[in-house]
Design a protein around this motif. Structure first.
Motif, PDB file in Angstrom:
ATOM      1  N   PHE A   7     -21.177   3.568  -4.161  1.00 20.50           N
ATOM      2  CA  PHE A   7     -21.230   3.844  -2.732  1.00 20.50           C
ATOM      3  C   PHE A   7     -20.218   4.895  -2.308  1.00 20.50           C
ATOM      4  O   PHE A   7     -20.487   5.723  -1.455  1.00 20.50           O
ATOM      5  N   PHE A   8     -19.051   4.866  -2.916  1.00 19.27           N
ATOM      6  CA  PHE A   8     -18.080   5.891  -2.539  1.00 19.27           C
ATOM      7  C   PHE A   8     -18.547   7.272  -2.988  1.00 19.27           C
ATOM      8  O   PHE A   8     -18.284   8.280  -2.345  1.00 19.27           O
ATOM      9  N   PHE A   9     -19.275   7.324  -4.103  1.00 16.31           N
ATOM     10  CA  PHE A   9     -19.833   8.579  -4.603  1.00 16.31           C
ATOM     11  C   PHE A   9     -20.855   9.121  -3.610  1.00 16.31           C
ATOM     12  O   PHE A   9     -20.851  10.295  -3.242  1.00 16.31           O
ATOM     13  N   ILE A  10     -21.750   8.250  -3.141  1.00 21.57           N
ATOM     14  CA  ILE A  10     -22.752   8.635  -2.160  1.00 21.57           C
ATOM     15  C   ILE A  10     -22.087   9.106  -0.879  1.00 21.57           C
ATOM     16  O   ILE A  10     -22.419  10.159  -0.327  1.00 21.57           O
ATOM     17  N   LEU A  43     -12.642   8.128  -0.248  1.00 22.23           N
ATOM     18  CA  LEU A  43     -12.744   7.141  -1.306  1.00 22.23           C
ATOM     19  C   LEU A  43     -12.220   5.778  -0.885  1.00 22.23           C
ATOM     20  O   LEU A  43     -12.409   4.805  -1.581  1.00 22.23           O
ATOM     21  N   LYS A  44     -11.560   5.697   0.255  1.00 22.44           N
ATOM     22  CA  LYS A  44     -11.096   4.402   0.752  1.00 22.44           C
ATOM     23  C   LYS A  44     -12.238   3.767   1.536  1.00 22.44           C
ATOM     24  O   LYS A  44     -12.567   4.212   2.625  1.00 22.44           O
ATOM     25  N   THR A  45     -12.830   2.735   0.981  1.00 27.24           N
ATOM     26  CA  THR A  45     -14.056   2.177   1.555  1.00 27.24           C
ATOM     27  C   THR A  45     -14.043   0.662   1.526  1.00 27.24           C
ATOM     28  O   THR A  45     -13.613   0.048   0.551  1.00 27.24           O
ATOM     29  N   ILE A  46     -14.532   0.072   2.609  1.00 29.49           N
ATOM     30  CA  ILE A  46     -14.840  -1.351   2.640  1.00 29.49           C
ATOM     31  C   ILE A  46     -16.333  -1.487   2.883  1.00 29.49           C
ATOM     32  O   ILE A  46     -16.875  -0.902   3.825  1.00 29.49           O
ATOM     33  N   LEU A  47     -16.986  -2.217   2.020  1.00 30.43           N
ATOM     34  CA  LEU A  47     -18.415  -2.498   2.171  1.00 30.43           C
ATOM     35  C   LEU A  47     -18.579  -3.998   2.378  1.00 30.43           C
ATOM     36  O   LEU A  47     -18.121  -4.801   1.567  1.00 30.43           O
ATOM     37  N   LEU A  48     -19.224  -4.366   3.475  1.00 27.98           N
ATOM     38  CA  LEU A  48     -19.525  -5.768   3.762  1.00 27.98           C
ATOM     39  C   LEU A  48     -21.036  -5.898   3.874  1.00 27.98           C
ATOM     40  O   LEU A  48     -21.662  -5.202   4.678  1.00 27.98           O
ATOM     41  N   PHE A  49     -21.634  -6.747   3.037  1.00 30.13           N
ATOM     42  CA  PHE A  49     -23.082  -6.888   3.104  1.00 30.13           C
ATOM     43  C   PHE A  49     -23.504  -8.332   2.876  1.00 30.13           C
ATOM     44  O   PHE A  49     -22.751  -9.150   2.333  1.00 30.13           O
ATOM     45  N   ASN A  50     -24.704  -8.627   3.328  1.00 27.28           N
ATOM     46  CA  ASN A  50     -25.316  -9.935   3.117  1.00 27.28           C
ATOM     47  C   ASN A  50     -26.684  -9.733   2.468  1.00 27.28           C
ATOM     48  O   ASN A  50     -27.488  -8.935   2.947  1.00 27.28           O
ATOM     49  N   GLU A  51     -26.923 -10.445   1.389  1.00 27.57           N
ATOM     50  CA  GLU A  51     -28.166 -10.315   0.646  1.00 27.57           C
ATOM     51  C   GLU A  51     -28.838 -11.677   0.504  1.00 27.57           C
ATOM     52  O   GLU A  51     -28.215 -12.654   0.066  1.00 27.57           O
ATOM     53  N   TYR A  52     -30.106 -11.725   0.875  1.00 31.81           N
ATOM     54  CA  TYR A  52     -30.918 -12.942   0.723  1.00 31.81           C
ATOM     55  C   TYR A  52     -31.956 -12.703  -0.352  1.00 31.81           C
ATOM     56  O   TYR A  52     -32.668 -11.687  -0.336  1.00 31.81           O
ATOM     57  N   LEU A  53     -32.054 -13.626  -1.306  1.00 28.41           N
ATOM     58  CA  LEU A  53     -33.030 -13.515  -2.399  1.00 28.41           C
ATOM     59  C   LEU A  53     -33.886 -14.772  -2.456  1.00 28.41           C
ATOM     60  O   LEU A  53     -33.360 -15.892  -2.474  1.00 28.41           O
TER      61      LEU A  53
END
Length: 253
Positions: A7-10, A43-53
């Motif tokens: 994600f930081f690359f993107i 490059l300093k990143t916080i990713l918060l996500f919720n995934e339902y499977l």
């Protein structure tokens, strides 16, 4: 399903192209991009996500906090994943900490015209609060990435190859040896993006192909914040789930 693209690359590739015309202090042809303050900044990143499977036996819901921070000469990056997992099946309903992961990434080459190369090594710990919330194994996962704009500032392609192999853990759980080849395409429209991804996997333990694909819709909300949603579907032999949906937010510092 684990998200493979860096994600930081993107984020860096997007912000580099989107803001290059606005900044006279950045030389995109420089052979030493790591010296630029912008590289360090994004490059300093916080990713918060919720995934339902959804699975054949119930469902899994994961809320994850991912923290990325540059180290060393800023070509290196530290990643920490902290998952909170809920397992909801006919025989098991539990919520707790999942398998915590730590990784280090290295970008030896990054240039706007020709793209970039990145390497990553992760360790997923056997740290789940309950066996139903994790793999029961310690896993080592090396990966290599290549990213390039197919259409300048518009269409971004990132391809990756990753192997996940268990090296320790519970003897009562199956060993893990899965190789994934993934391709991610992102089309940027102003502050929005549309993406598609397909991951082809081979599980050497059960000789299966637990593949998956997703489409993604995202938007840059502020200068430093992005949000996205992506539904996904699994296909192939021994697939690990049926369908899923993920929503997330990236906060850049």
């Amino acid at each position: 399903m684990k998200k493979s693209p860096l994600f930081f690359f993107i984020c860096f590739l997007i912000t580099l192209s989107a803001e290059a015309q606005d900044s006279s202090d950045i030389d995109i042809n420089s052979s030493n991009l790591y010296s630029e303050a912008r590289y360090h900044y994004y490059l300093k990143t916080i990713l918060l996500f919720n995934e339902y499977l959804d699975t054949d036996n119930g469902s899994f819901n994961t809320t994850e906090l991912r923290f990325l921070h540059p180290i060393g000469n800023k070509a290196w990056n530290l990643r920490v994943d902290l998952p909170l997992v809920s397992s909801n099946t006919s025989s098991n309903n539990k919520t707790g900490i999942g398998d915590i992961g730590v990784g280090v990434s290295y970008i030896p080459y990054l240039e706007q015209k020709n793209g970039g190369i990145a390497f990553r090594a992760r360790v997923l710990s056997n740290s789940a609060a309950d066996p139903a919330l994790g793999s029961g194994k310690w896993i080592f996962a090396p990966a290599v990435f290549f990213g390039k704009y197919l259409i300048p500032n518009r269409l971004l392609w990132i391809t990756s190859l990753e192997n996940q192999s268990s090296f320790a853990g519970s003897s009562n759980r199956n060993d893990i040896n899965t190789t994934a080849f993934e391709n991610y395409f992102m089309y940027i429209i102003g502050k929005n993006w549309i993406a598609a991804d397909a991951a082809f996997r081979y599980n050497a333990i059960n000789k299966g192909f637990p593949n998956n694909a997703f489409v993604e819709f995202g938007r840059k909300i502020t200068k430093n914040d992005m949000a996205y949603i992506h539904p996904s579907v699994a296909f192939g032999g021994h697939k690990t789930y049926n369908f899923g949906i993920e929503v997330g937010m990236l906060i850049l510092f």
